[in-house]
Every structure is written in structure tokens, then in C-alpha cells.
Design a protein around this motif. Structure first.
Motif, PDB file in Angstrom:
ATOM      1  N   TYR A 363      45.546  39.720  23.381  1.00 44.20           N
ATOM      2  CA  TYR A 363      44.398  38.723  23.876  1.00 44.20           C
ATOM      3  C   TYR A 363      44.605  38.786  25.447  1.00 44.20           C
ATOM      4  CZ  TYR A 363      44.666  37.132  19.160  1.00 44.20           C
ATOM      5  OH  TYR A 363      44.503  37.127  17.792  1.00 44.20           O
ATOM      6  N   LEU A 366      42.588  41.693  26.507  1.00 43.44           N
ATOM      7  CA  LEU A 366      41.184  41.447  26.135  1.00 43.44           C
ATOM      8  C   LEU A 366      40.571  40.599  27.390  1.00 43.44           C
ATOM      9  CD1 LEU A 366      38.763  41.491  24.222  1.00 43.44           C
ATOM     10  CD2 LEU A 366      39.436  39.853  23.081  1.00 43.44           C
ATOM     11  N   LYS A 370      37.534  41.539  29.769  1.00 41.25           N
ATOM     12  CA  LYS A 370      36.274  40.776  30.004  1.00 41.25           C
ATOM     13  C   LYS A 370      36.003  40.314  31.510  1.00 41.25           C
ATOM     14  CE  LYS A 370      35.462  38.789  25.512  1.00 41.25           C
ATOM     15  NZ  LYS A 370      35.145  37.536  24.768  1.00 41.25           N
ATOM     16  N   LEU A 490      36.109  35.294  18.996  1.00 39.67           N
ATOM     17  CA  LEU A 490      36.162  36.394  19.177  1.00 39.67           C
ATOM     18  C   LEU A 490      35.335  37.221  18.116  1.00 39.67           C
ATOM     19  CD1 LEU A 490      40.155  37.405  18.933  1.00 39.67           C
ATOM     20  CD2 LEU A 490      38.583  37.168  20.977  1.00 39.67           C
ATOM     21  N   ASP A 494      35.474  42.406  19.817  1.00 40.60           N
ATOM     22  CA  ASP A 494      36.619  41.899  20.372  1.00 40.60           C
ATOM     23  C   ASP A 494      37.856  42.247  19.208  1.00 40.60           C
ATOM     24  OD1 ASP A 494      35.285  41.211  22.267  1.00 40.60           O
ATOM     25  OD2 ASP A 494      34.992  38.837  21.904  1.00 40.60           O
TER      26      ASP A 494
END
Length: 805
Positions: A363, A366, A370, A490, A494
Motif C-alpha cells: 500500500y 501504491l 500515486k 482501492l 489499484d
């Protein structure tokens, strides 16, 4: 593994396809054989009911043939040359010479002399053959040896005799010169074969329904090991003994020699095969054998077998390649297995806490991904910061060039201090600024220039530090995001990123690629299996729907067949059977009906009454189908009751009309009733809306009575008139229905009463059945290939004698 699954799925699909094709072929073959069984049952029913009618009708067709056909058979040729045309060998001693010539063709004859009472059999093969001829029976059961000693009113006539499995055609001759009867006997089957009689047409004349069934069929009737009746194109070589035929009862697929083919799926298109149907005819103690061409060949599905072989070969090749690859890889493959085992062990050793930690890292990656996308615009701000520093450095260089050369060392120091002032914190910058002031005072720089330089330097430093502090603050805030709050939001992309991240982390340092060929094959196999399963389920649903619709349609067909058979049985019961027709030495008569549809509305009957009288009736129902069958049955019942009450024709019509008007759901009926005295030839008639019969006397045809529209079942108060006439020897009465006159040809021209009168003008020398056959053949010739639009019925009555001699 992926290839194995693909091959297994493809092989399974090919097996299922072949099983489906086999099942469809079995259903098609079963339906075909069931249809043959139904047709065979229809044959058996018709022959059991109408065998003697079949024989008599075939004899009528034989007698109606022309001279070219008569020349093909010895017996018919003998009749043609000596009796049909004037010949010196038709009587007396010359007749005996002509009869002896028949022995050359192995055709025996029996003679009986009324003067000497001598009975002889000429040309018999042996005593057994002679005994069979003498004991052959006519249709009414009379033996030939009893019938030959009876004087006949006719000089020549034909008849049919039966003995065991043999059927004989007999030409009966009475020679007035020698006062003798001569019965010439020949096999009826050989006569039919020699004359090339179309047996299928005879079947069709008896039952129009069989016209479509007999299109490609050939039949044979076997009694005691010998054929007594068969069509010309019957090809099968069969053992005709009762024991062999008893074993073949049912429906079978056979080859040309009659051998049963147990596995029809092996038959190839073009290979000669037939459908054989055998059934027992209880009415005549014989077997019916039916031959139909076999057309349900299995479609060629060798491509499925070739596909299976290809898959097997491809699998073997793949296995061989894998084996070679394993052999060549050696230790590398072993290392790969070890790495794979370590990977599995690593996956098994991951604790829930470690998995949670890995998820948090995923995460976080991720979020970083982003943030990089969201702060792409900030990169332009960083470029502006670098441009500001470069511009400041250029301005300092220009200022230093204006100072004296002695200040070069101080300039270098100032540049060094300025750079450090930009890169260090505020406290260090202030300290450096003080030392820089002390140094510049020694160089004797003007105070105003120093203050201006320091102010610009501080402004540039403040701008650069503000930009750097803002960027670092944003990154720090993004790193503090709570991962658990982000999980709920998500998207599919994602989740895919997280999944790929976990796989990459898991496969790191394992030596196994997540894009391997095995993985791709597994994915392709899964998609292929899903597609095959979808097609299979769709085929199953389509097959269920087809069977459901087929079952519903079959139910309706069977219901209609039940109604049709019931109505047909009613109509058949209304028409007189061959053995139920009365016989007479004074009157010759013949009748036939050709229905335009499967269920006719025409009917006729002949009944013997008291005091040597005969009643003859012909009628036409205005309806057809089941309603016609019901109406005809009611009228026939009322007619039977009226004839038992000794009424005249007009009273019979009134009796039937009153009761028919009281019955609902019946159609109107035209009816003609006549009563004739056998010995005197006197006739009384009455007409209820039917066509006027034709009286043929001295070759001058004329109508009996007048036409009217007084149909039965319309008005119970109708009154009917009596008409009278008298028949002399060889006079005739021809009764017919409207269907005879209304038959049209391709040019839409009707057959008409004038053409019927032409036949009547030439009828005096004919028998009753000859006139009926000639008219019927002319009607068929007139209409050509067009079907009958109306029912056609004919009755002919001929007065043979007017007094008993």
C-alpha cells in the motif's frame, strides 16, 4: 502442465462432439426404422383386409392390358390369338391342337366332357401336381374339380384359384362343339411377371395412402416357402422357408444377400444396404416381406479421429521435447525445482503478521506511485529553483569583474561564503554574513554596494529555502497517510498493482519469472475450458428444447392419426367387402371408388332382397373427412334397416330422410336407390339429388329418371318419385358420381357426360368390370398428373339372362 490441460480439454471436447454425433445418428436411425415399422403395419393391415381385392384388382389390370403385354406371357398370348380375335383354333378339334401346344410351355389344363363325364388333367408334372390342380379352390371355397363339371353361361372367363402357397390364374373355356369345359391353369405370379403388371399401382388403387409409402418400397408375399405375389424390383436374396422368415420378423438392416448388419454405423455412403421388414399375415397364413433402400448413412466424422490423432501426436512430440529439455537442462532444472520448492516453502512460512507487513509495504508503494503522479506539476517548481540559483551566480560574477584585481582572493571567499549561506541554516548564514562584513571592510569596498549585494543575496536565499521547505513538507505529509484508510477506496487497477507488487516481492531472488510459458498456457487452458463448457451447455439446452418440441409435435400427430384411423374404419365398414357382395347367375356387376382425399364421401352397396331381387345403392356426402365418415355410417345403418322392411325405393328414401333430419351434425347426402329382379330384369328406382344413371340398351344410352335437388337430411317433408325400366339380355345400367364428370385436365376441361356416353355406346359386348376399368383408365388418362379434386365412384350392372335355362 498448461499444454497437458489444453490437450486434455481439446481431447475431451472431441470425444463429446463424437458422442453427440453418434447419439444424433442413433436417434435419426431409430426414427427411420420406426417409420418403416409403421409403414409395414399399414401394409399388413391393408393386405389382411383386402388381399382378395388386391388379387382381383390385379387380375382386372391384367385383363385391361393391350396386345403388346399379352405377347409376353404364353397363357395370355393363347387367349389373345384364339379368343380375343376370331380364330379357327377357338373350338372343336382345332382347339385341342392349340391346347396341346401349351404343354410346350409346361402349362397344364383340365378337360371335362359333359357327354362322357370324363375328367382329365393334361400336362401335369406328376401325380402330386395333378392333385394340387384338381383341389385348388376358388375364392368362395369351391374346388376346381367340382367347378369344372358345371356348365357356364360364359364361353370364356378368367378366375383365380388357390392351393397352399400357390395362386393360379385359370382360363375357363366352354367348347359347344365338343360339349366340354377346359380349365387352363398357370402360376399367377409368373403371369404378373411376364406381363410386367405394375403391382405398386394396384396397391395405390386399393389405398391412396400407400401411393406415397410405396414410392421406393418393394414387397413380396411368401406362403410355404414360395412367393405368391411380389413387385418387379425386389432384389434381396432370402431364404423363404417359414423357419427362416419367422426369425426375421421385425425390422432389420441387411445387405444384398439378406445378411443382417448389426452395426449400421460402419456403413459408408454408397455401400449397398436395405431395410428389411418381415411380418406375418394371419388372414392368408403367409409372410409379408418389405424391401426399402437404406439412406440413413452416418456422416463422415473422420476429421474428429484425425484431430484426436493429431492431439495425441502433438502431445507425444511435446513430451519428447520436454524430456530432451529436461535431459539438456540437467542441474539447472534441478536448481529451478529447488528454487521453486524454496518459494513454496517461503510462501508456507509467511506468518499472518508478516503478510500484514507486506500488505502495508504494498500500500505504501501504491501511495508513492500515486504521489509521483499527483506531484508531476511540482517538478516544474524545482526547475525554477535551479534557474534562480544559476541567475544569482551570474550576477555575482558580473559584480566581481567591476572590482580591482587585488580583490580576487576576497571575491573567491565571498563566492564561497554566498554558496554556503544558501545551503546552510539561518544561524550559520548569519555568522558567515558577519565574517564576510569584516573581510570586505578591509578591502575598502563602498558601503552602499555592500548593503545592496547582501540584500539581493538574502532575497534569493529566502526564495530558494521557501520552495525547498514546501516540497519537503508535502512529501512528509504523504508518508504519514494511514494505509488502512486507503484500502476501502482501492479500484481494480489499484488491486492489480498490489497483486503484482506482492508477486514481484515473493519471486524476488527465486529465479522464477511471473510471465513464464507455463503460466500463459495455464491461462489459455482455462479460457479454452470455459469456452468449451459454455458451448457444451448451450448444445445441451438446444437438444432439450428440440426434444421437447419434437415430443409436442409427435403428440399432435398421433392424435390426428388416431382420429384418422377411427374415421377410416367407419368408412371401410360402410363399403361392402368383396366376399360380402351377393353373387348371381343372372346379373354381373362391378364397382369401385377412388377417393380424392384420404377419407372419401362416396359410398355404394349391393344387397340381396326377398323374392329374387337385388338392391343397388350409390350415394355422395357433401362433406369430407371425419364428418363424412360419420354421415356415411349413419346413412348406411338407416339403409340396412330400411331394406329389411321390404319398402320400395321412394319409401326407402323417405324413411332415411325423416330420420337423418332428426340427427344433428350430419351433412346432406345425395342417394340413388334401385331394385332389380334377377329373372325378369325389371327395375324400379328413386333419386334423391344424385346423378341420373345411364341405361345402356342396344348401344343407345339414355338417362333413368330426371335429376333433382332433393338431397337427404335437408327437409323431412320431401316426396320422392318412382322410375321404372326393364333390362334385356346384355343391357347395362351405369351409376356414377359428380366426381366422374368434374375431373379436369391441365387445360381445365372437364371429363363430361358426352365422353361417358361414348364409353356406354361401345359397352354392350363388355363385361361389367371391363366397362368400369375402361372408364376409370380414361379418367386417369384425361386428368394426367393432376390429383383428383372430387371422389370418383362407378357401379355397372349387366343383365346376363332374363330367364333360367
Amino acid at each position: 502442465m498448461g499444454f497437458t490441460l489444453t490437450a486434455a480439454g481439446a481431447f475431451y471436447s472431441l470425444n463429446e462432439a463424437q458422442s453427440t454425433l453418434d447419439a444424433q445418428y442413433d436417434r435419426q436411425l431409430k426414427t427411420h426404422l420406426s417409420t418403416v415399422g409403421s409403414d409395414l403395419s399399414h401394409y399388413v393391415q391393408r393386405i389382411n383386409n383386402d388381399y382378395y381385392q388386391l388379387i382381383n384388382l390385379s387380375l382386372a389390370n391384367v385383363l385391361a392390358l393391350g396386345q403388346p403385354y399379352y405377347k409376353k406371357d404364353p397363357l395370355l398370348s393363347f387367349f389373345e390369338h384364339n379368343f380375343r380375335h376370331t380364330s379357327p383354333y377357338s373350338q372343336g378339334e382345332n382347339l385341342l391342337y392349340a391346347l396341346e401346344a401349351l404343354n410346350y410351355f409346361k402349362i397344364p389344363y383340365v378337360s371335362y366332357n359333359f357327354a362322357t363325364k370324363e375328367l382329365k388333367v393334361h400336362g401335369a408334372q406328376d401325380d402330386k401336381h395333378e392333385n394340387r390342380i384338381l383341389n385348388a379352390r376358388a375364392q368362395d371355397g369351391t374346388k376346381l374339380k367340382d367347378l369344372i363339371n358345371t356348365r357356364s353361361t360364359l364361353t370364356q372367363s378368367f378366375g383365380i384359384f388357390y392351393f397352399g402357397g400357390d395362386t393360379y390364374l385359370c382360363l375357363k373355356i366352354y367348347d359347344r362343339a365338343t360339349q366340354s369345359n377346359y380349365f387352363i391353369v398357370d402360376s399367377y405370379l409368373s403371369v404378373l411377371n411376364n406381363a410386367a403388371v405394375n403391382v405398386k399401382k394396384i396397391f395405390s388403387d386399393i389405398d391412396p395412402v400407400m401411393q406415397g409409402i410405396l414410392k421406393d418400397d418393394n414387397v413380396m408375399i411368401v406362403r410355404r416357402g414360395s412367393p405368391i405375389f411380389k413387385t418387379q424390383n425386389f432384389k434381396l436374396k432370402l431364404d423363404l422357408q417359414n423357419g427362416s422368415l419367422r426369425k426375421l420378423v421385425g425390422i432389420h438392416i441387411v445387405d444384398h444377400d439378406g445378411n443382417i448388419i448389426h452395426d449400421p454405423q460402419n456403413l459408408k455412403s454408397g455401400q449397398e444396404a436395405y431395410i428389411l421388414g418381415v411380418s406375418y399375415l394371419s388372414s392368408i397364413n403367409s409372410y409379408l416381406v418389405m424391401q426399402r433402400p437404406f439412406e440413413s448413412y452416418k456422416s463422415d466424422n473422420s476429421f474428429i479421429t484425425l484431430a484426436k490423432i493429431f492431439i495425441i501426436l502433438l502431445s507425444l512430440v511435446f513430451v519428447g521435447l520436454v524430456a530432451v529439455n529436461v535431459y539438456r537442462s540437467g542441474l539447472a532444472e534441478q536448481d529451478k525445482k529447488q528454487r521453486f520448492a524454496q518459494l513454496i516453502k517461503k510462501m508456507q512460512s509467511i506468518s499472518p503478521q508478516e503478510l500484514q507487513e507486506r500488505l502495508k509495504n504494498a500500500y505504501a508503494a501504491l501511495l508513492a506511485h500515486k504521489n509521483n503522479s499527483q506531484h508531476s506539476a511540482d517538478s516544474s517548481s524545482e526547475l525554477e529553483h535551479k534557474d534562480a540559483l544559476t541567475e544569482y551566480k551570474k550576477e555575482q560574477d558580473l559584480k566581481d569583474k567591476k572590482e580591482s584585481p587585488s580583490a580576487d582572493s576576497q571575491k573567491s571567499k565571498n563566492e564561497h561564503d554566498s554558496a554556503q549561506a544558501i545551503a546552510t541554516p539561518d544561524s550559520e548564514a548569519k555568522s558567515d554574513a558577519k565574517s564576510s562584513k569584516g573581510a570586505t571592510s578591509e578591502r575598502a569596498m563602498p558601503e552602499a554596494n555592500k548593503a545592496e549585494a547582501n540584500g539581493e543575496m538574502n532575497a534569493k536565499y529566502q526564495q530558494a529555502t521557501d520552495l525547498g521547505s514546501d516540497h519537503n513538507g508535502d512529501m512528509a505529509n504523504q508518508s504519514l497517510l494511514d494505509s488502512e484508510l486507503a484500502i476501502e477506496h482501492l479500484s481494480d487497477d489499484d488491486l492489480l498493482f498490489v497483486q503484482n507488487y506482492l508477486v514481484d516481492e515473493l519471486l524476488k531472488d527465486s529465479g522464477i519469472k511471473n510471465t513464464s510459458l507455463e503460466a500463459m498456457m495455464a491461462g489459455q487452458t482455462f479460457r479454452l475450458s470455459a469456452a468449451l463448457d459454455s458451448d457444451y451447455q448451450q448444445s445441451i439446452h438446444e437438444l432439450k428444447d428440440h426434444l421437447k418440441n419434437e415430443f409436442k409435435s409427435r403428440i399432435n400427430i398421433h392424435r390426428m392419426e388416431g382420429k384418422f384411423m377411427a374415421a377410416r374404419s367407419m368408412l371401410l365398414s360402410a363399403l361392402p367387402a368383396e366376399d360380402a357382395m351377393p353373387s348371381s347367375n343372372f346379373i354381373d356387376f362391378a364397382a369401385c371408388t377412388v377417393p380424392a382425399r384420404e377419407l372419401s364421401g362416396n359410398f355404394y352397396t349391393m344387397k340381396r332382397l326377398k323374392a329374387g331381387n337385388l338392391a343397388f345403392v350409390i350415394g355422395d356426402c357433401s362433406s369430407s373427412g371425419v364428418k363424412a365418415a360419420y354421415t356415411v355410417t349413419v346413412v348406411n345403418t338407416l339403409l340396412e334397416e330400411a331394406l329389411r322392411q321390404d319398402l320400395d325405393p321412394a319409401q326407402i328414401l323417405s324413411f332415411i330422410n325423416e330420420r337423418l333430419c332428426a340427427i344433428s351434425k350430419v351433412a346432406s347426402v345425395s342417394l340413388f336407390v334401385g331394385i332389380i329382379s334377377e329373372t325378369t330384369g325389371n327395375v324400379i328406382t328413386s333419386n334423391a339429388g344424385h346423378c341420373c344413371p345411364i341405361l345402356i340398351a342396344n348401344n343407345q344410352p339414355q338417362f333413368i329418371g330426371h335429376e333433382n335437388e332433393l338431397r337427404l337430411g335437408v327437409d323431412k317433408d320431401l316426396k320422392f318419385e318412382i322410375s321404372k325400366c326393364s333390362l334385356s339380355t346384355d343391357d347395362m345400367i351405369l351409376l356414377y358420381t359428380n366426381g366422374v364428370l368434374n375431373v379436369k385436365n391441365n387445360e381445365d376441361i372437364s371429363f363430361g357426360i358426352e365422353r361417358l356416353f361414348e364409353h356406354c355406346q361401345e359397352a354392350k359386348s363388355m363385361r361389367a368390370d371391363e366397362l368400369v376399368i375402361n372408364v376409370l383408365n380414361d379418367i386417369k388418362l384425361h386428368k394426367g398428373k393432376r390429383p383428383f379434386r372430387e371422389d370418383v365412384s362407378l357401379i355397372c350392372i349387366k343383365q346376363l339372362l332374363t330367364e333360367l335355362k
